[in-house]
Write a protein that holds these residues in place. Sequence first.
Motif, PDB file in Angstrom:
ATOM      1  N   LEU A 191       0.827  -1.209   0.000  1.00  0.00           N
ATOM      2  CA  LEU A 191       0.000   0.000   0.000  1.00  0.00           C
ATOM      3  C   LEU A 191       0.859   1.257   0.000  1.00  0.00           C
ATOM      4  CD1 LEU A 191      -2.995   1.094   0.306  1.00  0.00           C
ATOM      5  CD2 LEU A 191      -2.464   1.319   2.733  1.00  0.00           C
ATOM      6  N   ALA A 192       1.853   1.292   0.856  1.00  0.00           N
ATOM      7  CA  ALA A 192       2.699   2.484   0.973  1.00  0.00           C
ATOM      8  C   ALA A 192       3.418   2.783  -0.336  1.00  0.00           C
ATOM      9  CB  ALA A 192       3.706   2.307   2.107  1.00  0.00           C
ATOM     10  N   ALA A 193       3.947   1.746  -0.961  1.00  0.00           N
ATOM     11  CA  ALA A 193       4.688   1.960  -2.208  1.00  0.00           C
ATOM     12  C   ALA A 193       3.772   2.370  -3.349  1.00  0.00           C
ATOM     13  CB  ALA A 193       5.449   0.683  -2.575  1.00  0.00           C
ATOM     14  N   ALA A 194       2.540   1.863  -3.354  1.00  0.00           N
ATOM     15  CA  ALA A 194       1.624   2.124  -4.472  1.00  0.00           C
ATOM     16  C   ALA A 194       0.948   3.484  -4.386  1.00  0.00           C
ATOM     17  CB  ALA A 194       0.566   1.023  -4.536  1.00  0.00           C
ATOM     18  N   LEU A 195       0.850   4.065  -3.179  1.00  0.00           N
ATOM     19  CA  LEU A 195       0.124   5.330  -3.002  1.00  0.00           C
ATOM     20  C   LEU A 195       1.054   6.382  -2.398  1.00  0.00           C
ATOM     21  CD1 LEU A 195      -3.207   3.886  -1.544  1.00  0.00           C
ATOM     22  CD2 LEU A 195      -2.642   4.322  -3.937  1.00  0.00           C
ATOM     23  N   PRO A 196       2.040   6.816  -3.131  1.00  0.00           N
ATOM     24  CA  PRO A 196       3.037   7.745  -2.569  1.00  0.00           C
ATOM     25  C   PRO A 196       2.488   9.129  -2.273  1.00  0.00           C
ATOM     26  CG  PRO A 196       3.358   7.489  -4.936  1.00  0.00           C
ATOM     27  CD  PRO A 196       2.327   6.477  -4.547  1.00  0.00           C
ATOM     28  N   LEU A 202      -1.837  -4.365   9.827  1.00  0.00           N
ATOM     29  CA  LEU A 202      -1.381  -3.033   9.427  1.00  0.00           C
ATOM     30  C   LEU A 202       0.052  -3.065   8.918  1.00  0.00           C
ATOM     31  CD1 LEU A 202      -2.758  -0.871  12.360  1.00  0.00           C
ATOM     32  CD2 LEU A 202      -3.349  -0.591   9.954  1.00  0.00           C
ATOM     33  N   GLY A 203       0.829  -3.999   9.457  1.00  0.00           N
ATOM     34  CA  GLY A 203       2.259  -4.018   9.173  1.00  0.00           C
ATOM     35  C   GLY A 203       2.605  -4.125   7.706  1.00  0.00           C
ATOM     36  N   ALA A 204       1.888  -5.018   6.977  1.00  0.00           N
ATOM     37  CA  ALA A 204       2.217  -5.211   5.567  1.00  0.00           C
ATOM     38  C   ALA A 204       1.923  -3.961   4.747  1.00  0.00           C
ATOM     39  CB  ALA A 204       1.436  -6.402   5.013  1.00  0.00           C
ATOM     40  N   GLY A 205       0.791  -3.322   5.030  1.00  0.00           N
ATOM     41  CA  GLY A 205       0.403  -2.149   4.249  1.00  0.00           C
ATOM     42  C   GLY A 205       1.206  -0.917   4.583  1.00  0.00           C
ATOM     43  N   LEU A 206       1.580  -0.786   5.869  1.00  0.00           N
ATOM     44  CA  LEU A 206       2.333   0.391   6.304  1.00  0.00           C
ATOM     45  C   LEU A 206       3.824   0.085   6.417  1.00  0.00           C
ATOM     46  CD1 LEU A 206      -0.054   1.749   9.084  1.00  0.00           C
ATOM     47  CD2 LEU A 206       0.060   2.423   6.686  1.00  0.00           C
ATOM     48  N   GLY A 207       4.230  -1.003   5.790  1.00  0.00           N
ATOM     49  CA  GLY A 207       5.609  -1.452   5.923  1.00  0.00           C
ATOM     50  C   GLY A 207       6.631  -0.611   5.185  1.00  0.00           C
ATOM     51  N   GLY A 208       6.181   0.363   4.425  1.00  0.00           N
ATOM     52  CA  GLY A 208       7.120   1.258   3.740  1.00  0.00           C
ATOM     53  C   GLY A 208       6.826   2.690   4.128  1.00  0.00           C
ATOM     54  N   ALA A 209       7.616   3.586   3.651  1.00  0.00           N
ATOM     55  CA  ALA A 209       7.437   4.996   3.997  1.00  0.00           C
ATOM     56  C   ALA A 209       6.257   5.600   3.237  1.00  0.00           C
ATOM     57  CB  ALA A 209       8.707   5.772   3.686  1.00  0.00           C
ATOM     58  N   LEU A 210       5.504   6.449   3.932  1.00  0.00           N
ATOM     59  CA  LEU A 210       4.455   7.252   3.311  1.00  0.00           C
ATOM     60  C   LEU A 210       4.873   8.706   3.486  1.00  0.00           C
ATOM     61  CD1 LEU A 210       1.227   5.355   4.432  1.00  0.00           C
ATOM     62  CD2 LEU A 210       1.866   5.863   2.079  1.00  0.00           C
ATOM     63  N   PRO A 211       5.686   9.216   2.599  1.00  0.00           N
ATOM     64  CA  PRO A 211       6.330  10.522   2.807  1.00  0.00           C
ATOM     65  C   PRO A 211       5.375  11.699   2.860  1.00  0.00           C
ATOM     66  CG  PRO A 211       6.687   9.735   0.563  1.00  0.00           C
ATOM     67  CD  PRO A 211       6.080   8.600   1.317  1.00  0.00           C
ATOM     68  N   ALA A 212       4.162  11.565   2.261  1.00  0.00           N
ATOM     69  CA  ALA A 212       3.240  12.698   2.217  1.00  0.00           C
ATOM     70  C   ALA A 212       2.133  12.603   3.267  1.00  0.00           C
ATOM     71  CB  ALA A 212       2.614  12.802   0.824  1.00  0.00           C
ATOM     72  N   LEU A 213       2.041  11.482   3.988  1.00  0.00           N
ATOM     73  CA  LEU A 213       0.916  11.272   4.903  1.00  0.00           C
ATOM     74  C   LEU A 213       0.940  12.284   6.041  1.00  0.00           C
ATOM     75  CD1 LEU A 213      -1.466   9.262   5.153  1.00  0.00           C
ATOM     76  CD2 LEU A 213      -0.128   8.079   6.892  1.00  0.00           C
ATOM     77  N   ARG A 214      -0.203  12.954   6.231  1.00  0.00           N
ATOM     78  CA  ARG A 214      -0.319  13.972   7.282  1.00  0.00           C
ATOM     79  C   ARG A 214      -1.346  13.579   8.338  1.00  0.00           C
ATOM     80  NH1 ARG A 214       1.925  18.912   5.720  1.00  0.00           N
ATOM     81  NH2 ARG A 214       0.548  20.069   7.105  1.00  0.00           N
ATOM     82  N   ILE A 215      -2.374  12.811   7.947  1.00  0.00           N
ATOM     83  CA  ILE A 215      -3.444  12.420   8.878  1.00  0.00           C
ATOM     84  C   ILE A 215      -3.618  10.911   8.811  1.00  0.00           C
ATOM     85  CG2 ILE A 215      -5.900  12.623   9.426  1.00  0.00           C
ATOM     86  CD1 ILE A 215      -5.840  15.411   8.163  1.00  0.00           C
ATOM     87  N   LEU A 216      -3.542  10.247   9.956  1.00  0.00           N
ATOM     88  CA  LEU A 216      -3.741   8.802  10.037  1.00  0.00           C
ATOM     89  C   LEU A 216      -4.705   8.510  11.181  1.00  0.00           C
ATOM     90  CD1 LEU A 216      -3.080   5.910   9.195  1.00  0.00           C
ATOM     91  CD2 LEU A 216      -1.068   5.997  10.685  1.00  0.00           C
ATOM     92  N   ASP A 217      -5.848   7.899  10.857  1.00  0.00           N
ATOM     93  CA  ASP A 217      -6.874   7.583  11.851  1.00  0.00           C
ATOM     94  C   ASP A 217      -7.048   6.070  11.913  1.00  0.00           C
ATOM     95  OD1 ASP A 217      -9.089   7.255  13.447  1.00  0.00           O
ATOM     96  OD2 ASP A 217     -10.291   8.812  12.479  1.00  0.00           O
ATOM     97  N   LEU A 218      -6.626   5.478  13.019  1.00  0.00           N
ATOM     98  CA  LEU A 218      -6.757   4.033  13.243  1.00  0.00           C
ATOM     99  C   LEU A 218      -7.632   3.760  14.462  1.00  0.00           C
ATOM    100  CD1 LEU A 218      -3.009   3.031  12.702  1.00  0.00           C
ATOM    101  CD2 LEU A 218      -4.878   2.795  11.065  1.00  0.00           C
ATOM    102  N   SER A 219      -8.505   4.688  14.808  1.00  0.00           N
ATOM    103  CA  SER A 219      -9.323   4.552  16.010  1.00  0.00           C
ATOM    104  C   SER A 219     -10.320   3.408  15.870  1.00  0.00           C
ATOM    105  CB  SER A 219     -10.059   5.865  16.293  1.00  0.00           C
ATOM    106  OG  SER A 219     -10.897   6.226  15.203  1.00  0.00           O
ATOM    107  N   GLY A 220     -10.655   2.804  17.017  1.00  0.00           N
ATOM    108  CA  GLY A 220     -11.696   1.791  17.053  1.00  0.00           C
ATOM    109  C   GLY A 220     -11.379   0.505  16.338  1.00  0.00           C
TER     110      GLY A 220
END
Length: 585
Positions: A68-73, A90-108
């Motif tokens: 996910l991280a590599a495909a959506l830079p 979550l680990g597989a999808g967030l396993g790379g850098a997301l250089p532009a990500l500013r908001i991350l909501d993992l609540s609930g």
Amino acid sequence: MAAAAAAWPELEAAARERRRELSLPGAAVAERVAAGGGRLPAALLALPLLQSLELSGCAALRELGPGLAAALPALHTLVLRGNALGPAGLGAGLGGALPALRILDLSGNGLEALPAALGGAAADAEPSGAAPAFPQLRSLNLSGNRLRELGPGLARAAPQLQALLLSGNRLRALPGGLLPPPTATAVPGGPFPLLSRLEAADNEVEELGAGIAVLPALKSLDVANNHLRELPPALADCPRLKEANFRGNQLKDKRLEKMVNGCQTKAILDYLRAGGRGKGKAESTREEARKKKREKQQKKDGGDGGQDEVEEASKLLVKVLPVSENPAPLVVKVSPGIKDVRPFIVCCVLRGVNLKPGNALKRFLSAQTKLHEDICEKRTVATIATHDLQLIKAPLIYDVQPPDTLKVTPLGRKEIKAKDLLRQLQLEAEEQRKQKKRQNVSGLHRYLQLLDGKDNYPCLVDAEGVVISFPPITNSEKTKIRKDTRDLFLEVTSDTSLQICKDVMDTLILKIAELNRSTLENKEDSGSDNESDALCGPAALNPSQSAQPMVVEQVRVVDTDGNLKVLYPSKTDLSTVSSLLTVIR
């Protein structure tokens, strides 16, 4: 590949229209996610322009899938609220850098630990000089999970973090392991140099460590409803701390606890700075206030009371009627099933409202809408419902019902099943998006997704079995407020925390008091149903008339055995608006 595209028309449309924002309603995609092994579809990785992605309320979503991280830079907003994601998922999808990500909501999501990308245990194996995974992350929402501790790796993974939301977890210490030990590799600029908002209400925090003073930008701290017995003097060393909420903790120092219940942040810090001894600045301030009050009374006794009476009449007044003095107090009973759906509710009765003159009713409804937009964050953290008390048949039950069983008569609509109402509103939201040529649905409809994936929906039911409220969606046409309504039943619900419900209710009562005074003081006969009903002329400006307080009746929320869960307003409630509202108890 063709079959996969057919199964996900939303993704096909997003690719065709080159969308930069995508919101997938959890209930609508749950079956397809389950069929795909509980992970996001591979077709999602073919949307490199995507900047904002939301998929919330999908109980079938257990993992993001690799890449996910590599495909959506370009991704800058990722909202995955109310799913079933775990650290591994979550680990597989967030396993790379997301250089532009500013908001991350993992609540609930029921997370018991953070993934390695967010500084979880596995992050300790990473090289100390590794580049941060989220160099631009500003807001991280981890509320409503099962986290017991946080590791120092988060400071390395998200060095620019400004807001960290941790309410509704199982944390026992703060900052605890969140800050790297002194011997650890230093984070440039110190750990969290920009963190200004830290929320950890409704946890199990027993210790608020002195390390909190290491956060140089901290402006807002919320640790309400924890197990704190004392506050560290180091809090006074937080250079920018302006707002702090420590309510709901059983502090040993009762004098300090009184300041806490009054939300007197400056007084609290002054008291801690003075070591909890002597008058300090807080006591001096109160003494000065008492002196001014005595001088004012002396002037009044000396014959110069006319102006004082006008000033006193201009104050916002409410009188609290306790349950013990109410011959017929209203009670709300909560069913056990509600805890897994929308567990928090606060209610009260407000008598003496005047909505007849002019556009008073319109202004009342507008104020409620504004509160939903602002303090309720577009209904995503809390929802307000207001009812005509005379149209309610008590007692009330805060219950849950299956979506295909629950029936409600929404405001301005005919009776409909809850699941059909949500489908109808989602279609309306999509049509609105297309008409306005937007790339995402309007904020007004984002709260629809709060019920995605729920097996049961929350509802408030009266003694006749009529659903009078379906939060966070609508309340009923049956109890709709009209111009001749004088007495209100108010409810605030949330899936986030009880304190949020109370804060919203405090603000709602203040707004209604302001509107009521404005109605009394101004000539608003234009548009009134009956000119004689409108207070105008000398009567509207009569100090004795305008100073009559509205009455707030306490309402008890109890469990099925009658055990008290919430009483509002309690002695400590309405303190957040005490500077603007005079409460007579």
